[in-house]
Scaffold this motif. Structure first.
Motif, PDB file in Angstrom:
ATOM      1  N   UNK A  30      -7.355   7.479  -7.739  1.00 39.29           N
ATOM      2  CA  UNK A  30      -7.713   6.586  -8.861  1.00 39.29           C
ATOM      3  C   UNK A  30      -6.615   6.387  -9.910  1.00 39.29           C
ATOM      4  N   UNK A  31      -6.048   7.373 -10.349  1.00 38.20           N
ATOM      5  CA  UNK A  31      -4.969   7.442 -11.161  1.00 38.20           C
ATOM      6  C   UNK A  31      -3.651   6.882 -10.473  1.00 38.20           C
ATOM      7  N   UNK A  32      -3.604   7.369  -9.151  1.00 41.56           N
ATOM      8  CA  UNK A  32      -2.265   6.688  -8.599  1.00 41.56           C
ATOM      9  C   UNK A  32      -2.564   5.022  -8.371  1.00 41.56           C
ATOM     10  N   UNK A  76     -22.377  -0.859  -9.472  1.00 37.43           N
ATOM     11  CA  UNK A  76     -21.140  -1.227  -9.993  1.00 37.43           C
ATOM     12  C   UNK A  76     -20.075  -0.666 -10.051  1.00 37.43           C
ATOM     13  N   UNK A  77     -19.031  -1.376  -9.881  1.00 39.23           N
ATOM     14  CA  UNK A  77     -17.631  -0.687  -9.597  1.00 39.23           C
ATOM     15  C   UNK A  77     -16.843  -0.811 -10.772  1.00 39.23           C
ATOM     16  N   UNK A  78     -16.381   0.372 -11.127  1.00 44.89           N
ATOM     17  CA  UNK A  78     -15.456   0.620 -12.363  1.00 44.89           C
ATOM     18  C   UNK A  78     -14.089   0.653 -11.888  1.00 44.89           C
ATOM     19  N   UNK A  79     -13.220   0.124 -12.733  1.00 48.39           N
ATOM     20  CA  UNK A  79     -11.817   0.266 -12.566  1.00 48.39           C
ATOM     21  C   UNK A  79     -11.364   1.709 -12.601  1.00 48.39           C
ATOM     22  N   UNK A  80     -11.827   2.545 -13.587  1.00 45.51           N
ATOM     23  CA  UNK A  80     -11.393   3.796 -13.709  1.00 45.51           C
ATOM     24  C   UNK A  80     -12.491   4.744 -13.942  1.00 45.51           C
ATOM     25  N   UNK A  81     -12.432   6.152 -13.569  1.00 44.98           N
ATOM     26  CA  UNK A  81     -13.453   6.778 -13.713  1.00 44.98           C
ATOM     27  C   UNK A  81     -13.765   7.519 -15.244  1.00 44.98           C
ATOM     28  N   UNK A 106       0.767  -1.182  -0.209  1.00 44.88           N
ATOM     29  CA  UNK A 106      -0.028   0.004   0.075  1.00 44.88           C
ATOM     30  C   UNK A 106       0.960   1.299   0.063  1.00 44.88           C
ATOM     31  N   UNK A 107       0.656   2.215  -0.745  1.00 44.58           N
ATOM     32  CA  UNK A 107       1.301   3.521  -0.935  1.00 44.58           C
ATOM     33  C   UNK A 107       0.517   4.473   0.128  1.00 44.58           C
TER      34      UNK A 107
END
Length: 213
Positions: A203-205, A153-158, A86-87
């Motif tokens: 999210x991008x990180x 629903x859960x998306x990987x990216x926005x 984890x960062x």
């Protein structure tokens, strides 16, 4: 051992079957190294686990050893679990606080309303995967005394979630006109929804560090 409130002591454990309990996670990881605490978030509406946990150890060496031993090597309910570093940008240092705020990975959570009775999880997955990769299976539930069928629903990216909202909101799906928008944050203040600037940066990180696989 000295305990430092550092995200380097914490690992992300993903691809968990929702049937797995916090006690089972503890029993598994304590066999490798002493566990300080476990954060295993639940969906506030459905009260089901969301497929991931944060497990904090007493030092970085213990955490790194667990990653080496357990990432992609251990199966629980026929799922290979993912164990990653984890960062600090994910914000997991809050594990040490007394706050009741759940720590969640920065995925794009959508709320879908007014689904047809015939729609199931597999069909929802096929519909939304046309716009991008989703994380875990959708969560279907009912509101208004069972009269209103809804789902998360859960998306990987926005960016992919934005496209799904633009394409599907107010459209007919199985003869029912659905509404698609970002879900309200369970632990947020007021009417805060997923998708703000901070969510998107985190999210991008997370994508950059391969945290959402």
């Amino acid at each position: 051992m000295n305990y430092n409130t550092d995200s380097g002591n914490t690992v992300y454990v993903g691809n968990l079957d929702p049937r797995i309990t916090k006690e089972q996670l503890y029993e598994l990881f304590i066999q490798i190294n002493p566990v300080l605490r476990i954060k295993y978030p639940k969906d506030k509406v459905l009260q089901t686990h969301q497929g991931y946990a944060f497990i904090e150890f007493y030092n970085r060496e213990d955490a790194q050893y667990v990653i080496q031993i357990m990432h992609n090597t251990v199966k629980l309910y026929d799922r290979l679990i993912k164990v990653r570093q984890v960062t600090s940008s994910i914000g997991t240092s809050n594990l040490a606080s007394n706050s009741s705020r759940d720590i969640t990975l920065p995925v794009a959570k959508l709320f879908i309303k007014n689904l047809a009775d015939s729609i199931n999880c597999d069909q929802l997955t096929k519909i939304f995967n046309k716009f991008g990769r989703t994380i875990s299976e959708p969560k279907i539930f009912h509101l208004s005394n069972g009269k209103l069928k809804c789902a998360y629903v859960y998306f990987e990216d926005f960016e992919k979630a934005d496209l799904a909202i633009k394409s599907l909101d107010n459209q007919l799906v199985a003869n029912s006109r659905i509404n698609v928008d970002y879900a309200f944050k369970e632990s947020g203040k007021g009417n805060a929804k997923y998708g703000d600037e901070v969510d998107r940066l985190l999210n991008k990180e997370a994508l950059k560090h391969d945290m959402l696989k």
